[in-house]
Scaffold this active site. Structure first.
Site, mmCIF file in Angstrom:
data_model
loop_
_atom_site.group_PDB
_atom_site.id
_atom_site.type_symbol
_atom_site.label_atom_id
_atom_site.label_comp_id
_atom_site.label_asym_id
_atom_site.label_seq_id
_atom_site.Cartn_x
_atom_site.Cartn_y
_atom_site.Cartn_z
ATOM 1 N N HIS A 1 0.824 -1.204 0.000
ATOM 2 C CA HIS A 1 0.000 0.000 0.000
ATOM 3 C C HIS A 1 0.859 1.255 0.000
ATOM 4 O O HIS A 1 0.515 2.257 -0.643
ATOM 5 C CB HIS A 1 -0.953 0.029 1.194
ATOM 6 C CG HIS A 1 -1.878 1.202 1.146
ATOM 7 N ND1 HIS A 1 -3.017 1.227 0.364
ATOM 8 C CD2 HIS A 1 -1.788 2.433 1.718
ATOM 9 C CE1 HIS A 1 -3.592 2.411 0.466
ATOM 10 N NE2 HIS A 1 -2.870 3.167 1.290
ATOM 11 N N HIS B 1 3.505 10.292 2.758
ATOM 12 C CA HIS B 1 2.980 11.335 1.867
ATOM 13 C C HIS B 1 3.839 12.592 1.872
ATOM 14 O O HIS B 1 4.169 13.142 0.820
ATOM 15 C CB HIS B 1 1.545 11.692 2.267
ATOM 16 C CG HIS B 1 0.549 10.622 1.978
ATOM 17 N ND1 HIS B 1 0.341 10.120 0.713
ATOM 18 C CD2 HIS B 1 -0.296 9.942 2.790
ATOM 19 C CE1 HIS B 1 -0.589 9.178 0.758
ATOM 20 N NE2 HIS B 1 -0.992 9.056 2.008
ATOM 21 N N HIS C 1 20.228 42.431 -41.432
ATOM 22 C CA HIS C 1 21.016 42.201 -40.218
ATOM 23 C C HIS C 1 22.210 41.323 -40.566
ATOM 24 O O HIS C 1 22.082 40.120 -40.789
ATOM 25 C CB HIS C 1 20.142 41.528 -39.146
ATOM 26 C CG HIS C 1 20.800 41.476 -37.793
ATOM 27 N ND1 HIS C 1 21.485 40.386 -37.342
ATOM 28 C CD2 HIS C 1 20.863 42.400 -36.794
ATOM 29 C CE1 HIS C 1 21.941 40.618 -36.117
ATOM 30 N NE2 HIS C 1 21.579 41.841 -35.766
#
Length: 459
Positions: A261, A288, A362
């Site tokens: 789990h 967690h 340029h």
């Protein structure tokens, strides 16, 4: 790992009460477009606010993972997110009419079964994959949890737990492939120690707890008075099994069910990265709080990683969709594709060709893309990020507020493909976006800058 994104084929629903709030809610799962991610929708609140399963919306962990955006929140998200990841789902609307995901039997299996029954639909967009290219070690100094991750051909996870308990023995669990999540991990239930129950109640948690949704371990013999008190709280007929120290009439599905789990929780919490991790992960003492701290470390690594442009990968937004959002038009539209986009970052692409108008004047003898136009192209990429936060981006204009810390590392010339990566430096507030951008040609950093812009609605 298959490289296409997935969602479900049909809408499906499931109901139950929340573990911590005790509130009964109904969840309705719906297909979601590519690059949506896993997204909760609070249908009971005004405006039906969306809360994406993303680290930017993480709020707190108190025996579960709670997400919050604005005034809307959703609690105990980890089991349903683990089920979605176990089925290789990338995009999903999770409509819910209350503040907490139902606990059901305390595992992910019922969520997984109903989502699987709804069918899996392949989508055109490529998966977001974070490939681990070197070993990393993280220790959460607050909890002592350790995380080791190294390169691997797919996501593989191993967890080890040791509660120094007489009843919950030291154990570990492994998942060598996410394709085995359903058969090896999904039905493993959450657990708690008997001595923790009253303190949890005092902290306004587990109001919906019962022996139907958790394994309760007890270190000591439980006397009759304690049993009556627990029965009064939960309305259950508690029985103590002296053989294995479990306070109910069930047995463990696996000798290492608690470790399995914990592995399930890891998968659910890492879903907040909004990508698929490719690497081997070994964890000692997961939880967690530590899972989220580790996810934030991985997120930092992701930000530092170089975005590699794959022209075969479908764009998140093509040139036509870009023009629907940005007011710019050629020759001043300076990005061609958006390859990645979420709530905090964006990756855009500019193909530099000799046909550009600015090359006529340029350095015509040695074509070099003007640095100021590189900054402008980066700003347009960032503009997509900020405009993606409003429902009607075509009605907004983006204005520069600040350009800072600009550095040019290498010339950009015709034939180069510029890849811009912009990350938020702080949350977007009042339409103001503060971000840091980097520009790459291949794996070489050619330019970087700190930008601030604001969007304003067109009157």
């Amino acid at each position: 790992m298959k490289n296409h994104q997935n969602t479900i084929s049909e809408t499906c629903s499931i109901s139950g009460h929340g573990l911590h709030t005790g509130v009964t809610t109904k969840i309705t799962f719906k297909p979601a477009p590519s690059n949506t991610g896993l997204c909760f929708i609070r249908t009971d609140l005004e405006g039906k606010p969306k809360i994406k399963a993303h680290l930017s919306n993480f709020f707190e962990t108190k025996r579960s993972t709670l997400l919050k955006k604005g005034n809307a929140s959703i609690q105990t998200t980890e089991h349903v997110l683990a089920a979605a990841k176990g089925l290789d789902l990338d995009n999903l609307y999770i409509e819910i009419d209350g503040p907490e995901v139902p606990i059901l039997d305390g595992s992910s299996i019922q969520f997984l079964q109903i989502l699987k029954k709804a069918g899996i639909s392949k989508q055109n967009s490529a998966k977001k994959v974070f490939k681990i290219t070197s070993p990393h070690h993280f220790i959460d100094k607050n909890t002592g949890s350790e995380y080791f991750i190294e390169p691997h051909e797919r996501l593989a996870i191993e967890v080890n737990i040791d509660y120094k308990s007489k009843t919950l023995k030291k154990s570990g669990a492994k998942l060598e492939s996410m394709s085995n999540f359903e058969s090896e991990i999904a039905d493993s239930r959450t657990f708690v120690f008997l001595k923790e129950i009253l303190p949890l109640l005092d902290n306004n948690l587990i109001k919906g707890g019962s022996l139907d949704c958790a394994i309760v371990f007890s270190e000591e013999e439980v006397n009759h008075k304690e049993l009556l008190k627990l029965a009064e709280i939960f309305g259950d007929k508690y029985k103590y099994n002296n053989h294995n120290g479990i306070l109910n009439n069930t047995t463990l599905k696996y000798d290492n069910e608690p470790a399995r789990h914990k592995l399930l929780d890891v998968i659910g919490d890492l879903a907040l990265l909004n990508c698929n991790i490719q690497g081997r992960l070994v964890i000692n003492k997961p939880g967690h709080k530590s899972n989220i701290a580790f996810a934030k470390k991985l997120n930092e690594l992701m930000k530092k990683s170089i975005p590699i442009y794959n022209p075969n990968q479908p764009a998140v937004k093509d040139i036509h969709q870009i023009m629907e959002m940005l007011p710019h038009r050629p020759p001043f539209l300076l990005i061609d594709k958006i390859m990645d986009l979420d709530e905090t970052s964006v990756v855009g692409v500019k193909n530099v060709t000799i046909n550009e108008d600015f090359f006529k004047g340029h350095f015509p003898g040695e074509a070099v893309m003007p640095g100021v136009l590189q900054v402008e192209a980066m700003a347009q990429t960032g503009g997509i990020l900020i405009l993606n936060t409003v429902e009607d981006p075509e009605n907004y204009l983006t204005y520069f507020m600040k350009i800072d810390k600009v550095k040019f590392k290498q010339k950009v010339v015709p034939g180069d493909t510029l890849v811009f990566s912009c990350e938020l430096m702080s949350p977007i507030r009042r339409g103001i976006c503060h971000m840091f951008g980097k520009a790459y040609v291949g794996e070489k950093l050619v330019m970087e800058a700190e930008l601030m812009a604001q969007i304003k609605k067109v009157k």
